[in-house]
Design an enzyme around this catalytic site. Structure first.
Site, mmCIF file in Angstrom:
data_model
loop_
_atom_site.group_PDB
_atom_site.id
_atom_site.type_symbol
_atom_site.label_atom_id
_atom_site.label_comp_id
_atom_site.label_asym_id
_atom_site.label_seq_id
_atom_site.Cartn_x
_atom_site.Cartn_y
_atom_site.Cartn_z
ATOM 1 N N HIS A 146 -28.754 4.362 0.627
ATOM 2 C CA HIS A 146 -29.520 4.715 1.968
ATOM 3 C C HIS A 146 -28.992 3.957 3.439
ATOM 4 O O HIS A 146 -29.694 3.078 2.352
ATOM 5 C CB HIS A 146 -29.169 5.893 1.903
ATOM 6 C CG HIS A 146 -31.987 6.197 2.220
ATOM 7 N ND1 HIS A 146 -31.964 5.411 3.408
ATOM 8 C CD2 HIS A 146 -32.544 5.415 1.278
ATOM 9 C CE1 HIS A 146 -33.014 5.801 3.366
ATOM 10 N NE2 HIS A 146 -33.540 6.007 1.772
ATOM 11 N N CYS A 175 -37.941 4.293 -1.355
ATOM 12 C CA CYS A 175 -36.147 4.440 -1.397
ATOM 13 C C CYS A 175 -35.501 2.405 -1.429
ATOM 14 O O CYS A 175 -36.242 1.675 -0.944
ATOM 15 C CB CYS A 175 -35.620 5.321 -0.346
ATOM 16 S SG CYS A 175 -35.380 6.575 -1.644
#
Length: 304
Positions: free
Chosen positions: A195, A211
């Site tokens: 992301h 992440c």
């Protein structure tokens, strides 16, 4: 410079999607060793190193981002410079050259020690690459084989139960304060994804809860280029051996998660599995191991 790079990448990926493959100018051609192929044609070192002269009020973080690098890639080469106030006029090495990591060379490959993502286009033997931020030592990004299972624009971050006391909310809506940024590519490992970010200086750092974070100007073209179902391979390889025009290169990064108690022995093992040691100047190899600065270095040449 950042503005010019963003415009260029946007044009490149729009062209790529229309053509069904990456444009020549926006990615790098590679040629992995194959049986019967002349070693002179092997290309697993991509990009070209360059230099940069620091301008007044320019930080190392500004320089890194303008060249498509993470903070780690430039800071490790210039550890004695204050990243916030480097002296104007200082000439910097810019490590815009990379040895491709060992992988299946399909879809997305993320190499954790170098904090870099590679997007392979095997049909045309080309690769694009981006810097990333990864999980910290206590919440490391997990290695493994995954796939993209969800795609979302303007995601809401539903905060994991373990972090709700820290943030004092259950979710953060889309907007400039959302740590996920504007685009989310969810992995088949629940809770993990690729992301954007609301804090660009985290790219090139071990800072997330596991992440993968990209600069805003990088996640957008990647998001538009990557379909659901694409494979994602996350590897951990601090020692990479590459080839270009018969030269043998080594690129060595710090063992950021402390996986190898005897790093020198591991580095020698990787080297001996990839090339014949008589083809290598071992003093150059050991100097590269000592530096572990992520800069590809020529250490020998392939013989016929």
């Amino acid at each position: 410079m950042l503005i010019h790079r963003t415009i260029f990448l946007g044009f490149f990926f729009a062209t790529s999607l229309l053509a069904g493959h990456p444009a020549e100018a926006g990615s790098y051609r590679y040629a992995y060793p194959s049986e019967g192929q002349d070693p002179a044609g092997w290309i697993t070192v991509v990009g070209v190193k360059t230099e940069h002269r620091v301008s007044p009020k320019e930080t190392l973080l500004d320089v890194a981002r303008s060249y498509g690098l993470g903070f780690n890639e430039i800071q490790i080469l210039h550890p004695d410079l204050d990243p916030w106030i480097p002296p104007p006029g200082t000439d910097l090495e810019i490590p815009t050259q990379w040895v491709l990591p060992p992988s299946r060379r399909h879809g997305i490959v993320i190499n954790l020690p170098e904090m870099r993502l590679y997007r392979f286009y095997p049909a045309v033997q080309m690769v694009a690459t981006y810097p990333v931020g990864i999980g910290d030592a206590e919440t490391p990004t997990p290695e493994g084989d995954y796939r993209i299972v969800s795609r979302e624009v303007d995601p809401t971050w539903v905060i994991p139960q373990s972090l709700r006391a820290k943030y004092d909310v259950r979710a953060i809506p889309p907007g400039p304060d959302n740590p996920l940024g504007q685009f989310w590519l969810g992995l088949s490992l629940e809770g993990y994804g690729i992301h954007g970010t609301d804090f660009p200086w985290c790219v090139g750092r071990m800072i997330s809860y596991g992440c993968i974070r990209l600069y805003p100007e990088d996640i957008e073209p990647l998001y538009r280029d990557v379909p659901a179902g694409m494979p994602v391979e996350i590897v951990y390889e601090p020692v990479k051996i590459g080839f270009k025009e018969r030269e043998i290169f080594v690129e060595i990064h710090p063992d950021v998660y402390g996986r190898f108690p005897d790093f020198s022995s591991y580095a020698l093992q990787v080297l001996s599995e990839e090339v014949r040691l008589p083809d290598v100047f071992m003093d150059l190899f050991w100097a590269a191991v000592e530096r572990s600065d992520g800069m590809p270095v020529a250490i020998g040449a392939l013989e016929d």
